[in-house]
Design a protein around this motif. Structure first.
Motif, PDB file in Angstrom:
ATOM      1  N   TRP A  31      -0.314  10.396   0.720  1.00 25.08           N
ATOM      2  CA  TRP A  31      -0.441  10.003  -0.684  1.00 25.08           C
ATOM      3  C   TRP A  31      -1.124   8.651  -0.850  1.00 25.08           C
ATOM      4  O   TRP A  31      -1.906   8.439  -1.762  1.00 25.08           O
ATOM      5  N   TYR A  32      -0.802   7.700   0.039  1.00 22.46           N
ATOM      6  CA  TYR A  32      -1.404   6.373  -0.078  1.00 22.46           C
ATOM      7  C   TYR A  32      -2.906   6.407   0.246  1.00 22.46           C
ATOM      8  O   TYR A  32      -3.679   5.654  -0.328  1.00 22.46           O
TER       9      TYR A  32
ATOM     10  N   GLN B   1      -4.781   8.983  -0.446  1.00 25.04           N
ATOM     11  CA  GLN B   1      -5.372   9.593  -1.641  1.00 25.04           C
ATOM     12  C   GLN B   1      -5.519   8.557  -2.758  1.00 25.04           C
ATOM     13  O   GLN B   1      -6.533   8.530  -3.460  1.00 25.04           O
TER      14      GLN B   1
END
Length: 196
Positions: free
Chosen positions: A71-72, A74
């Motif tokens: 997620w980070y 992204q």
């Protein structure tokens, strides 16, 4: 009779001088317009080339976005894409607004219009400089993940040399670039002030 002839000759000379003054003023204004436009030609070329590179980099991240599995990464990828697309557009539009200034308007309105456009252009440059320092940190993990498949945020050894070196380089490069832009706009303002 001589007085009337002298008066007619004086009137003709006066009309001719007025016409010559109008022609001279027009030539001076045209030369000033040409000099003003040429002030921005190199900057337009460099900004256009830099924008093409930025759009290419954004496209590269977009087509490889699926490789950013955390997620980070992204979030960093989205920031990188936004930076590489939004700031070239903002910078080019501000530069083209300066270049396409209507030099035919009255002097006071011209200077007000110029100063607004100059202020916006320099503000865009300042904001992009600040965000460049963030981009240096955001783009590296994205580029490494896309090209090598490694999560750089978990490997701290690269950060020890990369961040200080990149920040020092970026500090001097952006400082030099901003001074060039500020000098270019100040020179253009000085040129416009000669129209008064």
């Amino acid at each position: 009779m001589e007085f009337e002839e002298l008066q007619a000759a004086w009137s003709a000379m006066s009309t001719e001088l007025k016409n010559q003054k109008k022609i001279t003023d027009k030539i001076i204004i045209d030369m000033t317009k040409q000099k003003y436009k040429s002030k921005y030609s190199t900057a337009k070329t460099l900004e256009s080339l830099a924008s093409i590179v930025c759009f290419g980099m954004a496209f590269y991240v977009i087509i490889n976005f699926g490789k950013l599995d955390a997620w980070y990464l992204q979030v960093l990828g989205v920031f990188t894409i936004l930076f590489y697309t939004v700031f070239p557009i903002l910078s080019l539009s501000a530069l083209f607004r300066l270049h396409n200034l209507n030099l035919s308007q009255d002097y006071s309105r011209l200077m007000i219009d110029f100063r607004k456009r100059k202020k916006w252009f320099l503000l865009v440059q300042q904001l992009s400089i600040v965000l460049c320092f963030i981009l240096v940190i955001a783009a590296l993990p994205v580029a490494v993940k896309i090209s090598k498949g490694k999560d750089l945020l978990l490997q701290s050894s690269t950060w020890l040399w990369y961040v200080p070196f990149a920040m020092i380089f970026l500090f001097f490069f952006t400082r030099w670039g901003y001074r060039c832009y500020k000098g270019m706009t100040n020179s253009a303002e000085q040129l416009l002030s000669e129209l008064e």
